[in-house]
Design an enzyme around this catalytic site. Structure first.
Site, PDB file in Angstrom:
ATOM      1  N   GLY A   1       0.836  -1.199   0.000  1.00  0.00           N
ATOM      2  CA  GLY A   1       0.000   0.000   0.000  1.00  0.00           C
ATOM      3  C   GLY A   1       0.871   1.249   0.000  1.00  0.00           C
ATOM      4  O   GLY A   1       2.076   1.185  -0.307  1.00  0.00           O
TER       5      GLY A   1
ATOM      6  N   ASP B   1      -8.405  -0.959   1.137  1.00  0.00           N
ATOM      7  CA  ASP B   1      -9.081   0.343   1.275  1.00  0.00           C
ATOM      8  C   ASP B   1      -9.397   0.997  -0.068  1.00  0.00           C
ATOM      9  O   ASP B   1     -10.197   1.931  -0.117  1.00  0.00           O
ATOM     10  CB  ASP B   1      -8.214   1.306   2.096  1.00  0.00           C
ATOM     11  CG  ASP B   1      -7.853   0.745   3.454  1.00  0.00           C
ATOM     12  OD1 ASP B   1      -8.620  -0.091   3.967  1.00  0.00           O
ATOM     13  OD2 ASP B   1      -6.798   1.128   3.993  1.00  0.00           O
TER      14      ASP B   1
ATOM     15  N   ARG C   1     -10.013  -8.632   5.794  1.00  0.00           N
ATOM     16  CA  ARG C   1      -8.738  -8.849   5.104  1.00  0.00           C
ATOM     17  C   ARG C   1      -8.467 -10.322   4.845  1.00  0.00           C
ATOM     18  O   ARG C   1      -7.489 -10.665   4.172  1.00  0.00           O
ATOM     19  CB  ARG C   1      -7.592  -8.264   5.943  1.00  0.00           C
ATOM     20  CG  ARG C   1      -7.640  -6.756   6.087  1.00  0.00           C
ATOM     21  CD  ARG C   1      -6.300  -6.127   5.822  1.00  0.00           C
ATOM     22  NE  ARG C   1      -5.246  -6.679   6.629  1.00  0.00           N
ATOM     23  CZ  ARG C   1      -4.626  -6.017   7.607  1.00  0.00           C
ATOM     24  NH1 ARG C   1      -4.983  -4.774   7.893  1.00  0.00           N
ATOM     25  NH2 ARG C   1      -3.658  -6.569   8.274  1.00  0.00           N
TER      26      ARG C   1
END
Ligand code: F6P
Length: 363
Positions: free
Chosen positions: A115, A140, A288
């Site tokens: 990320g 996200d 997740r």
């Protein structure tokens, strides 16, 4: 023969193993050797954590959640917490050691999957002269440079399934269920799962919400003989006069905090104001886990193969990105410079409003 090394950093996301699979297969097809660095950069700090990856090693991993390489939020090599012999934790910069080990192994390039935090680290290594290709990952979906990140679709599916299940229990007890979902400063997971899962209200970081507006919606439900409600709250949402709720310090080694607690706050406020039973739950890391959806698998495989193509072209310092309908690339610096937040003029937001979902504001 070219040798490349792949690592997975930051929080895990369904689809990481599919990226590893595609990288190993695409690189091997070109006659290259692939190595995996365990737990972020550990394999480039200590060779015991560097493993050779052949097609046999990755056979069958595409549908598996998590990452066979392991991941860490504590792995920032520029400020790594290390416990010395006296048991004290010291912050050490191990980036030079990583650069030296990268050269000693004779690697052609590094594929960094992660990320914004991991890609920021990858960018710093790129500036130090390491040939790096980035692969975006986050449930996200908050990276501006790519339309989607893998893991998001799976997280939304998990959250939607949870909302589906909550309807029956909420209805049986005439209860209000407040569900907190992940997403950091973006409301993507809340918006998508909330619409698909039939929420009555969706609260996102992009809109400061009013508790009164949610109460109005619930009272309106009652008038229409619906005596229960589902409220989806993104972990980064905040009330008009409130602030973002924090549940702890992040271990990312950056100025980040762990978000959490807004769901309970909303539930408490609703209980105070309404003559109703209210319960709250946090979906947390369930979002997740598990096997990636078909969409996420395919996107992850395309990202992995795309990263190897970029490496073959020598397009270092770039990240693969999906801007439909094409797979493209963007400089790493652009990938980390801005966050993608929900566009309040988008048709998804309009759809939510059109079907009567309260977004906590006056519109
Ligand atoms: O960025 C992914 C994410 O799952 C966020 O949605 C969440 O705020 C955070 O990571 C949780 O991090 P940790 O795994 O450190 O609890």
């Amino acid at each position: 023969m070219r040798k490349i090394v792949i690592s997975t950093g930051g929080g895990d996301a369904p689809g990481l193993n599919a990226v590893i699979y595609a990288v190993v297969k695409s690189a091997t097809m070109r006659g290259w050797e692939v190595y995996g660095s365990r737990s972020g950069y550990n394999g480039l700090i200590d060779f015991d954590d560097l493993i050779r990856l052949t097609p046999n090693d990755v056979e069958g991993i595409t549908p598996m959640g998590g990452t066979i390489l392991g991941s860490t939020n504590k792995g920032n090599p520029f400020s790594m917490p290390i416990t010395n012999l006296a048991g004290e934790v010291q912050i050490v910069d191990v980036s030079e050691r990583i650069m030296n080990n990268f050269k000693r192994m004779g690697f052609y390039c590094h594929i960094a999957v992660g990320g914004d935090g991991t890609l920021e680290i990858a960018h710093r290594f790129s500036e130090m002269g390491m040939p790096v290709i980035g692969v975006p990952k986050t449930i996200d979906n908050d990276l501006e440079a790519t339309d989607r990140t893998f893991g998001f679709d799976t997280a939304v599916s998990t959250a939607t399934e949870a909302l589906d299940k909550l309807h029956s229990t909420a209805k049986s007890h005439d209860r209000i269920m407040v569900v907190e979902v992940m997403g950091r400063e973006s409301g993507w997971i809340a918006l998508y799962s909330g619409i698909a899962g039939g929420a009555d209200a969706i609260l996102m970081p992009e809109i400061s919400f009013s508790i009164d507006k949610i109460c109005e919606k619930i009272s309106d439900n009652d008038l229409h003989h619906k005596h229960y409600a589902i409220v989806v709250v993104a972990e980064g949402a905040a009330a008009e006069d409130g602030k973002v709720m924090v549940s702890g310090e992040s271990e990312l080694g950056r100025d980040e905090v762990l978000l959490g607690g807004i769901g309970k706050w909303v539930a408490d406020e609703l209980r105070r104001r309404l003559d109703k039973d209210v319960r709250h739950l946090i979906l947390g890391h369930l979002q997740r886990g598990g096997s990636p959806t078909t969409f996420d698998r395919l996107l992850a495989l395309r990202f992995g193969a795309g990263a190897v193509r970029l490496a073959d072209e020598g397009k270092f310092g770039h990240m693969v990105a999906w801007t439909p309908p094409v797979m493209t690339s963007v400089p790493l610096i652009d990938a980390i410079s801005s966050k993608k937040r929900v566009d309040l003029t988008s048709d998804k937001v309009m759809t939510a409003r059109d079907i009567g979902i309260c977004l906590g504001d006056s519109i």
